[in-house]
Design an enzyme around this catalytic site. Structure first.
Site, PDB file in Angstrom:
ATOM      1  CG  PHE A   1      33.076  29.961 -24.070  1.00 27.62           C
ATOM      2  CD1 PHE A   1      32.521  30.361 -22.857  1.00 27.62           C
ATOM      3  CD2 PHE A   1      32.257  29.937 -25.202  1.00 27.62           C
ATOM      4  CE1 PHE A   1      31.171  30.711 -22.770  1.00 27.62           C
ATOM      5  CE2 PHE A   1      30.927  30.289 -25.125  1.00 27.62           C
ATOM      6  CZ  PHE A   1      30.382  30.664 -23.914  1.00 27.62           C
ATOM      7  CB  ILE A   2      32.165  25.155 -25.150  1.00 26.74           C
ATOM      8  CG1 ILE A   2      31.456  26.300 -25.886  1.00 26.74           C
ATOM      9  CG2 ILE A   2      31.226  23.948 -24.997  1.00 26.74           C
ATOM     10  CD1 ILE A   2      31.117  26.025 -27.348  1.00 26.74           C
TER      11      ILE A   2
ATOM     12  CG  ASP B   1      43.290  23.915 -24.461  1.00 27.57           C
ATOM     13  OD1 ASP B   1      42.054  24.040 -24.413  1.00 27.57           O
ATOM     14  OD2 ASP B   1      44.039  24.782 -24.983  1.00 27.57           O
ATOM     15  CG  ASN B   2      47.014  24.775 -28.743  1.00 27.42           C
ATOM     16  OD1 ASN B   2      46.070  25.357 -28.205  1.00 27.42           O
ATOM     17  ND2 ASN B   2      47.288  24.898 -30.031  1.00 27.42           N
TER      18      ASN B   2
ATOM     19  CE1 TYR C   1      35.394  27.216 -36.595  1.00 30.03           C
ATOM     20  CE2 TYR C   1      33.281  27.968 -37.458  1.00 30.03           C
ATOM     21  CZ  TYR C   1      34.020  27.369 -36.459  1.00 30.03           C
ATOM     22  OH  TYR C   1      33.391  26.915 -35.324  1.00 30.03           O
TER      23      TYR C   1
ATOM     24  CB  VAL D   1      27.612  39.346 -30.987  1.00 31.74           C
ATOM     25  CG1 VAL D   1      26.538  38.337 -30.735  1.00 31.74           C
ATOM     26  CG2 VAL D   1      27.020  40.733 -31.041  1.00 31.74           C
TER      27      VAL D   1
ATOM     28  CB  ILE E   1      30.588  48.844 -33.138  1.00 37.64           C
ATOM     29  CG1 ILE E   1      31.527  49.941 -32.620  1.00 37.64           C
ATOM     30  CG2 ILE E   1      30.413  48.958 -34.658  1.00 37.64           C
ATOM     31  CD1 ILE E   1      32.953  49.819 -33.114  1.00 37.64           C
TER      32      ILE E   1
ATOM     33  NE  ARG F   1      31.052  42.510 -39.037  1.00 41.53           N
ATOM     34  CZ  ARG F   1      31.565  42.272 -37.838  1.00 41.53           C
ATOM     35  NH1 ARG F   1      32.797  42.638 -37.556  1.00 41.53           N
ATOM     36  NH2 ARG F   1      30.865  41.654 -36.918  1.00 41.53           N
TER      37      ARG F   1
ATOM     38  N   GLY G   1      28.903  39.231 -46.317  1.00 41.00           N
ATOM     39  CA  GLY G   1      28.991  37.806 -45.945  1.00 41.00           C
ATOM     40  C   GLY G   1      28.266  37.480 -44.645  1.00 41.00           C
TER      41      GLY G   1
HETATM   42  N1  LIG Z   1      31.388  29.449 -29.224  1.00 38.54           N
HETATM   43  C1  LIG Z   1      30.505  29.247 -30.181  1.00 38.54           C
HETATM   44  O1  LIG Z   1      29.548  29.990 -30.333  1.00 38.54           O
HETATM   45  C2  LIG Z   1      30.646  28.066 -31.116  1.00 38.54           C
HETATM   46  C3  LIG Z   1      29.690  27.906 -32.125  1.00 38.54           C
HETATM   47  C4  LIG Z   1      29.804  26.822 -32.979  1.00 38.54           C
HETATM   48  C5  LIG Z   1      30.821  25.894 -32.808  1.00 38.54           C
HETATM   49  N2  LIG Z   1      31.744  26.086 -31.821  1.00 38.54           N
HETATM   50  C6  LIG Z   1      32.819  25.090 -31.680  1.00 38.54           C
HETATM   51  O2  LIG Z   1      32.895  24.661 -30.328  1.00 38.54           O
HETATM   52  C7  LIG Z   1      34.244  24.357 -29.988  1.00 38.54           C
HETATM   53  C8  LIG Z   1      34.665  25.094 -28.723  1.00 38.54           C
HETATM   54  O3  LIG Z   1      34.541  26.493 -28.973  1.00 38.54           O
HETATM   55  P1  LIG Z   1      34.830  27.595 -27.867  1.00 38.54           P
HETATM   56  O4  LIG Z   1      33.882  28.718 -28.128  1.00 38.54           O
HETATM   57  O5  LIG Z   1      34.873  26.971 -26.519  1.00 38.54           O
HETATM   58  O6  LIG Z   1      36.274  28.080 -28.328  1.00 38.54           O
HETATM   59  P2  LIG Z   1      37.577  28.433 -27.438  1.00 38.54           P
HETATM   60  O7  LIG Z   1      38.525  29.118 -28.359  1.00 38.54           O
HETATM   61  O8  LIG Z   1      37.196  29.108 -26.172  1.00 38.54           O
HETATM   62  O9  LIG Z   1      38.128  26.987 -27.083  1.00 38.54           O
HETATM   63  C9  LIG Z   1      38.926  26.233 -27.968  1.00 38.54           C
HETATM   64  C10 LIG Z   1      40.034  25.604 -27.148  1.00 38.54           C
HETATM   65  O10 LIG Z   1      40.827  24.794 -28.014  1.00 38.54           O
HETATM   66  C11 LIG Z   1      42.208  25.039 -27.765  1.00 38.54           C
HETATM   67  N3  LIG Z   1      42.907  24.763 -29.018  1.00 38.54           N
HETATM   68  C12 LIG Z   1      42.825  25.462 -30.185  1.00 38.54           C
HETATM   69  N4  LIG Z   1      43.601  24.880 -31.129  1.00 38.54           N
HETATM   70  C13 LIG Z   1      44.171  23.788 -30.542  1.00 38.54           C
HETATM   71  C14 LIG Z   1      45.071  22.781 -31.012  1.00 38.54           C
HETATM   72  N5  LIG Z   1      45.540  22.802 -32.267  1.00 38.54           N
HETATM   73  N6  LIG Z   1      45.458  21.821 -30.141  1.00 38.54           N
HETATM   74  C15 LIG Z   1      44.987  21.792 -28.863  1.00 38.54           C
HETATM   75  N7  LIG Z   1      44.140  22.729 -28.369  1.00 38.54           N
HETATM   76  C16 LIG Z   1      43.728  23.714 -29.200  1.00 38.54           C
HETATM   77  C17 LIG Z   1      42.282  26.494 -27.324  1.00 38.54           C
HETATM   78  O11 LIG Z   1      43.424  26.783 -26.532  1.00 38.54           O
HETATM   79  C18 LIG Z   1      40.983  26.632 -26.522  1.00 38.54           C
HETATM   80  O12 LIG Z   1      41.188  26.313 -25.165  1.00 38.54           O
HETATM   81  C19 LIG Z   1      35.079  24.711 -31.215  1.00 38.54           C
HETATM   82  O13 LIG Z   1      35.301  23.537 -31.953  1.00 38.54           O
HETATM   83  C20 LIG Z   1      34.196  25.653 -32.001  1.00 38.54           C
HETATM   84  O14 LIG Z   1      34.469  25.615 -33.381  1.00 38.54           O
HETATM   85  C21 LIG Z   1      31.676  27.143 -30.961  1.00 38.54           C
END
Ligand SMILES: NC(=O)c1ccc[n+]([C@@H]2O[C@H](COP(=O)([O-])OP(=O)(O)OC[C@H]3O[C@@H](n4cnc5c(N)ncnc54)[C@H](O)[C@@H]3O)[C@@H](O)[C@H]2O)c1
Length: 315
Positions: A11-12, A31-32, A140, A183, A198, A263, A265
């Site tokens: 996503f990001i 990316d995996n 996490y 959300v 919900i 919920r 926590g």
């Molecule tokens: N979305 C949020 O609100 C939010 C908030 C705080 C922190 N973050 C952090 O930002 C980062 C990006 O989040 P996101 O929302 O884009 O998540 P996302 O799940 O959309 O993206 C994560 C990506 O990492 C890849 N991935 C996961 N495990 C892997 C591995 N072992 N090896 C290689 N690739 C792997 C997934 O395929 C996915 O493309 C993450 O580190 C997340 O913890 C996100």
């Protein structure tokens, strides 16, 4: 200049990749595809399907020799981390250490890490600044906090520059509803499917930051704020109830939510001070919640129309 992005199909990641390509910067993605989507990766980015835990990612560093590494890949689900702490630890802690080793070996100029507001736990005061005490509640958040500590020691012992970015609740187009803070995407899905959303409690507040602003924040960290930690947030609290009311109004529907108990926590309030990012990263967030939601809803609607099967006589 070449930037290696882990989780670049997520996503990001995809929003950040788009920003780099617009700036004509070379992009390499690891990316995996555990949740990332290959079809969305732009053709002009080099893509390696690989797991960050795997020692063979060294080959990618040897071939690509990136200048910067932006580490977004993670196991992002709090419930998964509670069910399977080892898998969370391997992806989030061991995966990060594996990258750090390669960054040192291949002389990467800077390592930028996606951490989370989750490291703070239940707030002792608002707004939460970067010096707020940390009490991770889930595995996490513990894995994010531990990774931060590893990164700081790599800077101390091996001189690897870093910036740690603690994201608030990120929202925008392309977010799936299984992540840490889905959300808005969950509500969006419910509203357009005409399924009553919900709400668990509803009075709790969150700090929602638009994904394009987050991508800009990561971009600013390439050249600013070395060896510091920053909240990437809006310093604004929004109640979940108010969020849904705003979304329902924007889509012009009259769905009544199903209210369930809050919920266990679930943090009651969250608002993160972003002063440090504004002054030291020189980050300028451009989106209010209203504007970010409007853009998300507009594009979501356009994509639904495009995806809808054409009836006879259409077009
Ligand atoms: N979305 C949020 O609100 C939010 C908030 C705080 C922190 N973050 C952090 O930002 C980062 C990006 O989040 P996101 O929302 O884009 O998540 P996302 O799940 O959309 O993206 C994560 C990506 O990492 C890849 N991935 C996961 N495990 C892997 C591995 N072992 N090896 C290689 N690739 C792997 C997934 O395929 C996915 O493309 C993450 O580190 C997340 O913890 C996100």
């Amino acid at each position: 200049m070449k930037v290696l992005i882990t989780g670049g199909a997520g996503f990001i990641g995809l929003h950040f990749v788009e920003k780099l390509l617009k700036e004509k910067i070379d992009v390499v993605i690891i990316d995996n595809l555990s949740s990332g989507i290959k079809e969305r990766i732009p053709k002009s980015a080099a893509f390696y399907k690989a797991n960050i835990e795997d020692l063979t990612i060294e080959n990618i560093f040897a071939i690509e020799k990136p200048d910067y590494v932006v580490h977004l890949a993670a196991q992002v689900s709090v419930p998964v981390s509670m069910k399977n702490p080892l898998a969370d630890c391997l992806a989030n802690i061991a995966g990060t250490v594996n990258l750090l080793q390669n960054c040192v070996k291949y002389n990467v100029k800077k390592f930028i890490f996606a951490s989370s507001a989750a490291v703070y736990g239940e707030p002792a005061y608002l707004p939460i600044d970067e010096d707020h005490p940390q009490h991770p509640i889930s595995f996490y958040s513990l894995s994010k906090q531990t990774s931060e500590q590893y990164i700081k020691l790599y800077t101390k012992h091996f001189g690897l520059n870093h910036s740690i970015l603690r994201f608030a609740n990120v929202y925008g187009l392309g977010q799936n509803s299984h992540g840490e803070a889905g959300v808005i995407s969950i509500f969006l899905h419910s509203i357009f499917e005409q399924i009553p959303p919900i709400i668990y409690g509803g009075e709790q507040t969150r700090d929602f930051v638009y994904v394009k602003d987050v991508a800009d924040g990561v971009y600013c960290a390439l050249h600013n704020g070395s060896n510091h930690t920053f909240n990437i947030s809006t310093n604004t609290e929004t109640k979940i109830n108010e969020l849904l009311t705003l979304m329902v109004k924007k889509v012009n529907t009259n769905l009544t939510p199903v209210i369930k108990p809050q919920r266990i926590g679930d943090i009651a309030q969250s608002r993160l001070d972003n002063t440090k990012a504004l002054t030291e990263l020189h980050w300028v967030p451009r989106y209010s919640l209203d504007r970010g939601l409007q853009e998300t809803i507009d594009i979501y609607q356009q994509e639904l129309i495009k995806a809808r099967p054409k009836k006879n006589g259409d077009g």
